[in-house]
Motif scaffolding. Sequence first.
Motif, PDB file in Angstrom:
ATOM      1  N   GLU A 320       7.414  33.117  -3.971  1.00  0.00           N
ATOM      2  CA  GLU A 320       7.344  33.263  -2.508  1.00  0.00           C
ATOM      3  C   GLU A 320       5.960  32.887  -1.986  1.00  0.00           C
ATOM      4  O   GLU A 320       5.830  32.284  -0.910  1.00  0.00           O
ATOM      5  N   ASP A 321       4.913  33.208  -2.746  1.00  0.00           N
ATOM      6  CA  ASP A 321       3.560  32.836  -2.346  1.00  0.00           C
ATOM      7  C   ASP A 321       3.396  31.317  -2.376  1.00  0.00           C
ATOM      8  O   ASP A 321       2.760  30.738  -1.476  1.00  0.00           O
ATOM      9  N   ARG A 324       4.910  30.007   0.752  1.00  0.00           N
ATOM     10  CA  ARG A 324       4.041  30.253   1.920  1.00  0.00           C
ATOM     11  C   ARG A 324       2.870  29.280   1.972  1.00  0.00           C
ATOM     12  O   ARG A 324       2.358  28.973   3.053  1.00  0.00           O
TER      13      ARG A 324
END
Length: 358
Positions: A320-321, A324
Amino acid sequence: MDRKIKIGMIGFGRMGRKFFRELVQNPKWQITHICDTDPACRAEAAASLPGAVITADEDEIFSNPEIQVAGLFALADSRASQIKKALAAGKHVLAEKPVAADITTEWELVSLIERSGLMVSVNMFNRNAWYHKQIIDFIRSGEIGDLAIVRICHMTPGFLPGEGHDYEGPSFHDCGMHYVDVARWYAASEYDKWHAQGVRMWAHKDPWWVQAHGTFRNGVVFDITQGFVYGHMARQQTHNSYVDVIGTKGIARMNHDFKTARVELHGVNRTESIEKPFNDKKIDVLVDVFADSLLAGRNMGYPEVRDSVIASEYAWKMLEDAVRNDPPVIGSEMELEQIRQYRSTLTEGYGLPCKPRN
């Protein structure tokens, strides 16, 4: 418990067949039932083990009081309900990872499993690897001083988007969670901070290559690189897999060619180079240790569900990072289709999709 442990298998695809080969060769096990929803897989199972009950109905396994262990080797979207059924029926569980398709459900299962009093193991194959155990023993002996840095890389021309692992997540979760687990095992600490960068290879919606680096709570630094992007159409396919452990006084490292693993230990008192068979997924070790644990009534060294769920959770968080952090798009959908067509013609390669035998 009988000396021969009765297991019913659910899933006779790629990983199910790997488990089947090891279970059928191990004298501690007896496969009584094989379940698969695919008629071709059921036909192959029937030909592989004529004495077994072959079925498309998984409840035949959960309702049978003679079956002591449910072997869950289908995809992740089916495993949560199957684990719940197995626990309700008082059956031990041997499962593929992850144990569910989302982390909330995975943690619910941890709670159920740990309250059940039943034994449940997950195929976190690195936990069964001789080379990791050798390096961890070396670290704990003090030969490298204080552990400072753990570096792990695993890149192959493996599964492509859409090749059957959608419920397991993109490659950094599906495969990378193994290496998230290894780094935590080496550090003997919990993850603290990280930054991840990905690449959306071939314009796919998810990053198919991710590099994450950061620190554990005890200060150990890590970097993990994983991607199934490594030369899919190279004339001669290759890979890059290693562990590099750096301490304040010495180092330890490992690499492999999927046939032989090589460990090099450079400590203050010992310098060793060790080569032994790599042993692919180490399923033979897992099924043997799990059988010994069932017979002994205690965990004799099998990987536990809690560790697998922690690895799954942090692999999702790092992925998820990477999302982002605006992963660039490199390559085209046309190239991805070319690679799919090329892989469909291969009979030998890295992580090829499962095809029923004729």
